[in-house]
Design an enzyme around this catalytic site. Structure first.
Site: not given
Length: 380
Positions: A125-126, A133, A159, A245, A339, A370
């Protein structure tokens, strides 16, 4: 194309077993799991029985002491099959690693055998509703009270959170004002008073993977639940594990891109337009060639990063680059593949449509792309 040299015969034998497990135990139930928004608890027990959990954990704690190439095989086969539901990599390659690398002997003995057998499901749990982030800005706090901590706060996008039995919680334990020095990792058992779980979050994709919000309302845990035994080590511990990770995301992404290409090749060879297979048109051939080339380039870089992991020298910026490149690649490949499917690409009965909605998360979790660019830029 360049052959892959990572895998030995024992890895390929393991791959065949994993493939059978996914075909027989996972995919027949995946659609139902998407409806209920989490896998069945029994899946974890079955995976544990077959030795598919906590592969790299030492045998004395219930694992098989395997190298991370075995973990790679498991992740690849899940990704090839589109089995986004089981959160095995978070459980085995992230949570178990935190406990194995930073835990006390008692913590390892208490939790790792249960995690390896599937008796206990692990989560980390972050992220918090207001931080994203920015892990240094977390507000979940653990205050000392006698021999205990009292934890208050909430975590989101977790998760395995809904089925979790043990959670590695990032919490503030200091007041220096320097975020990196004030955080710690604390083990919180799911049966603690004041600890609660929301229903699985309504996501646009990866619907079978349980993802939820966790709440801590005066949750009391013993100070012996601190990972690392010394407060203020949380950020350092996180940084030590984050490269692996992020490489996990790269492994999953490039494998999913390969699966999307294979599904597109199969469709375009069978589908006729104006009397010819879609794959026979020059535009289709060129698009497919571009996809194949980019996947192979990405695979070579990811495989090299795995080799660096095996030698314990993967640089953070290399892991960030792998995550950035492959998650962007996956989205490009899936979009082009959809497509080429035409209208059928928009139908959920086709794997490319499910890949389209599942793939987008890769550019966000594990640190947004980012943030990856910022990390890479700092190394210039």
């Amino acid at each position: 194309m360049i052959p892959r040299t990572l895998f030995k015969p024992e890895h390929e034998e393991f791959r065949r077993m994993v493939k059978r497990f996914i075909e027989q135990e996972v995919m027949p139930h995946h659609e139902r799991w998407e409806s209920q928004q989490h896998v069945d608890r029994e899946l974890w027990n079955r995976a544990g029985e077959l030795g598919l959990l906590c592969l790299t954990i030492p045998e004395e704690y219930g694992g098989i002491g395997a190298d991370r190439v075995y973990s790679t095989v498991l992740m690849e086969e899940q990704s090839y099959a589109g089995a986004t539901g089981p959160g095995f990599s978070v459980h085995s390659d992230i949570v178990a690693n935190y406990i194995c690398n930073f835990g006390t002997g008692a913590q390892k003995r208490d939790w790792l055998p249960k995690m390896a057998s599937g008796e206990a499901v692990g989560a980390v749990a972050m992220s918090e509703p207001g931080t994203g982030s920015d892990l240094q800005s977390i507000t979940t706090r653990a205050e000392k009270d006698g021999d205990d901590y009292i934890i208050n706060g909430s975590k989101i996008f977790i998760t395995n959170g809904y089925l979790a039995d043990i959670v590695v919680v990032v919490a503030k334990t200091g007041d220096s004002g320097e975020g990196a020095k004030d955080s710690s990792l604390i083990l919180v058992e799911a049966n603690r008073d004041g600890f609660s779980k929301a229903n699985p979050l309504q996501k646009i994709g990866m619907k079978a993977q349980d993802t939820c919000e966790l709440y801590f309302d005066n949750v009391r845990v013993p100070q012996s639940n601190l990972l690392g035994e010394v407060e203020g080590q949380g950020f350092i511990q996180l940084m030590r594990e984050l490269s692996w990770e992020r490489l996990i995301i790269a492994i999953l992404s490039v494998s999913a891109a390969r699966a999307a290409l294979e599904n597109t090749l199969e469709y375009t060879r069978d589908r006729k337009v104006f009397g010819q297979a879609v794959s026979s048109y020059q535009n289709s051939r060129f698009k497919l060639a571009e996809m194949k080339t980019e996947i192979e380039i990405g695979q070579v870089f990811v495989d090299r990063c795995i080799e660096e992991v095996l030698e314990n020298r993967l640089a953070p910026e290399a892991a960030a680059a792998a995550k950035l490149w492959t998650s962007e690649l996956l989205c490009r490949v899936v979009d082009e593949g959809l497509q080429l499917h035409g209208g059928y690409g928009y139908m959920l009965e086709y794997p490319i449509a499910k890949a389209y909605i599942d793939s987008r998360a890769g550019r966000i979790y594990g640190g947004t792309n980012e943030i990856m660019k910022e990390l890479i830029a700092r190394s210039l």
